[in-house]
Design a protein around this motif. Structure first.
Motif: not given
Lengths: 176, 350
Positions: B105-106, B113, B115, B186
């Motif tokens: 996840t990020s 954020d 990723p 994703s």
């Protein structure tokens, strides 16, 4: 100049240069490799137009599958300069003329076409995205799509039948 | 920092990520060679490399050094550029696939954020296919440019094997796509986090995919292009020094990347099994790192299975290989696809 323009010019020059190298290379293996580069440049153009599906399918089908088969055939036949059949001059002239005529026809046909006035939707159009394309393909164009798939299937079966025929006429031959 | 209307921080962020992912693939591939020798030794009841460093853990470095110092030989009659292009392409296509794999996840770094995925394109799976289908060129060009009959034969074997197994691989994946409804990597992982891993819904698809991955990596029992008792050495026979190293190394990178793809598509990627980690109340960064570690554990498991199979199962004959591909796996994957479609249609009706 924006980045899209820079990329456009870069890809166009790359595509044209590689296409020229395809026809001027003496060695057919090099021609095939340049042709692969042409496909990559064209895929880059598709990406600029936001047609990601088309771009990647172009690479999978043309660069990844068809060109491999070309390479296969050329490598197995071991074509090179020394055993390339020399065509006679008149034939070359006729071929150049015929090609020129085709170019003329294409230019004439596209000169007044509607698409010329439409500006390319670079990076904004969304019909090339896979979801939209799939919906269009399987709702509006489902009959042509299925017909073309049947066409492919019959071509495939035809190829297998042709290949089989050769083997059955030599019953003592080794199995491939 | 905007120049040419590009966000250069974005480019920088991606560049750092690319460098990390590629160095990670290289280091893991390096130690897979060590793991292979150790596991082989273990399976055959011997010690394996144990001279360079404690337990021989410096062995990969010694091997690399040896390859670098070997004499570089380019056969006189071969086409020099293509001869160099071959191993370069093999390496390049091996590394390219890592771009679309979600490694976690990020992370929350410097107020935004980040990723842990280089490119979350909406054609992720097709991209993988594109790169896999280009993987043939490294072998074919190298084998042809060597100007050696054995190399050419090996190259053609390798290419036809890869083309044959790509089909079954693709059709096994279509069933996964139908479950997810997206080609984005994703989204596929997220779908598994919510609904359970795809291996539960698609056991057959997973097995087909796994067999095809073995074939695509040219691993035993599908290592016909390197069958030394038939072809002397295989498509890299004329290569020496680091060019040979690139070919051998590309195989291990391929193994690593295809393990990552299998873990992502069928084993839930960075999802931690049996728990709902979002309820633990851990900080986001820690969760991302745990997720990454879990993905790595799955990848290492697959790498071990790859090695295990290599030292257990003997090589196929070439006609057996083609029969398995065309008459075994393709009909199976077609059936798998149709059954999945029927079940999904039936479930959506009720």
């Amino acid at each position: 100049m924006s980045i899209t323009q820079i990329l456009f010019w870069f890809l166009s020059v790359l595509a044209l240069f590689s296409a020229l190298m395809v026809i001027t290379s003496k060695n057919p293996v090099y021609s095939v490799l340049w042709l692969i580069l042409v496909f990559f440049a064209i895929s880059g153009h598709y990406l600029l137009l936001n047609a990601q599906f088309l771009a990647i399918v172009n690479i999978i089908v043309y660069a990844g599958a068809i060109m491999v088969l070309f390479l296969f055939v050329i490598m197995l036949m071991n074509l090179n300069k020394s055993n390339e059949p020399q065509k006679n001059k008149w034939l070359k002239l006729a071929a150049a003329l015929a090609g020129g005529c085709l170019l003329l026809v294409l230019v004439a046909a596209l000169k007044n076409a509607e698409t010329k006035s439409a500006i390319a939707e670079s990076g904004t159009g969304d019909i090339g995205l896979i979801g939209n394309l799939g919906k269009a393909l399987f709702n509006d164009y489902v009959v042509p799509f299925e017909i073309s798939s049947i066409l492919f299937l019959s071509a495939m079966v035809g190829a297998v039948v042709l290949g089989k025929k050769e083997a059955s006429s030599h019953p003592s031959g080794e199995e491939a | 920092m905007h120049l040419l209307s590009i966000d250069w921080w974005f480019i920088l962020e991606k560049l750092v990520l690319i460098v990390i992912v590629i160095s990670l693939s290289l280091v893991i591939a390096m130690y897979t060679t060590y793991a292979e020798r150790k596991v082989a030794a273990w399976l055959q009841d011997r010690r394996g490399p144990n001279r360079a460093g404690p337990w021989g853990i410096l062995q990969p470095l010694a091997d690399g050094g040896k390859l670098f110092f070997k004499e570089e030989i380019i056969p006189l009659v071969s086409s020099k550029w293509l001869f160099i292009l071959g191993p370069s392409l093999a390496m390049l296509t091996a590394l390219l696939t890592s771009a679309v794999i979600p490694w976690g996840t990020s992370l929350h770094l410097f107020g935004k954020d980040v990723p842990l995925q280089i490119a979350d394109v909406n054609i992720g799976i097709l991209y993988i296919f594109g790169v896999v289908s280009l993987g043939v060129y490294g072998i074919m060009i190298g084998g042809w440019a060597s100007n050696n009959k054995f190399s050419l034969l090996a190259a053609i074997r390798g290419a036809s094997q890869m083309i044959s197994y790509e089909l079954a691989m693709g059709m096994a994946l279509i069933a996964v796509l139908m479950l997810t409804g997206s080609l984005q990597m994703s989204v596929i992982v997220q779908n598994q986090v919510e609904h359970g891993w795809h291996i539960i819904y698609q056991p057959l698809g997973f097995i087909i995919f796994f067999i095809c991955a073995l074939a695509e990596c040219n691993r035993t029992p599908f290592d016909l292009p390197e069958a030394e008792n038939e072809l002397n050495f295989g498509y890299h026979q004329e290569y020496s020094s680091m060019k040979l190293g690139f070919y051998l190394f590309a195989e291990y990178i391929n193994m690593f990347i295809s393990s990552a793809v299998m873990a992502t598509l069928f084993l839930g990627g960075y999802d931690i099994p049996f728990v709902n980690e979002t309820q633990w109340g851990l900080p986001q960064n820690l969760l991302a790192i745990i997720g990454f570690a879990v993905l790595m554990a799955k990848i290492f498991f697959f790498l071990f299975v790859f090695i295990w199979i290599r030292w257990t199962i003997p090589r196929f004959r070439y006609d057996q290989l083609m029969n398995l591909g065309w008459k075994g796996l393709i009909p199976l994957s077609l059936a798998n696809m149709v059954i999945t479609a029927i079940v999904m249609l039936w479930k959506s009706k009720t």
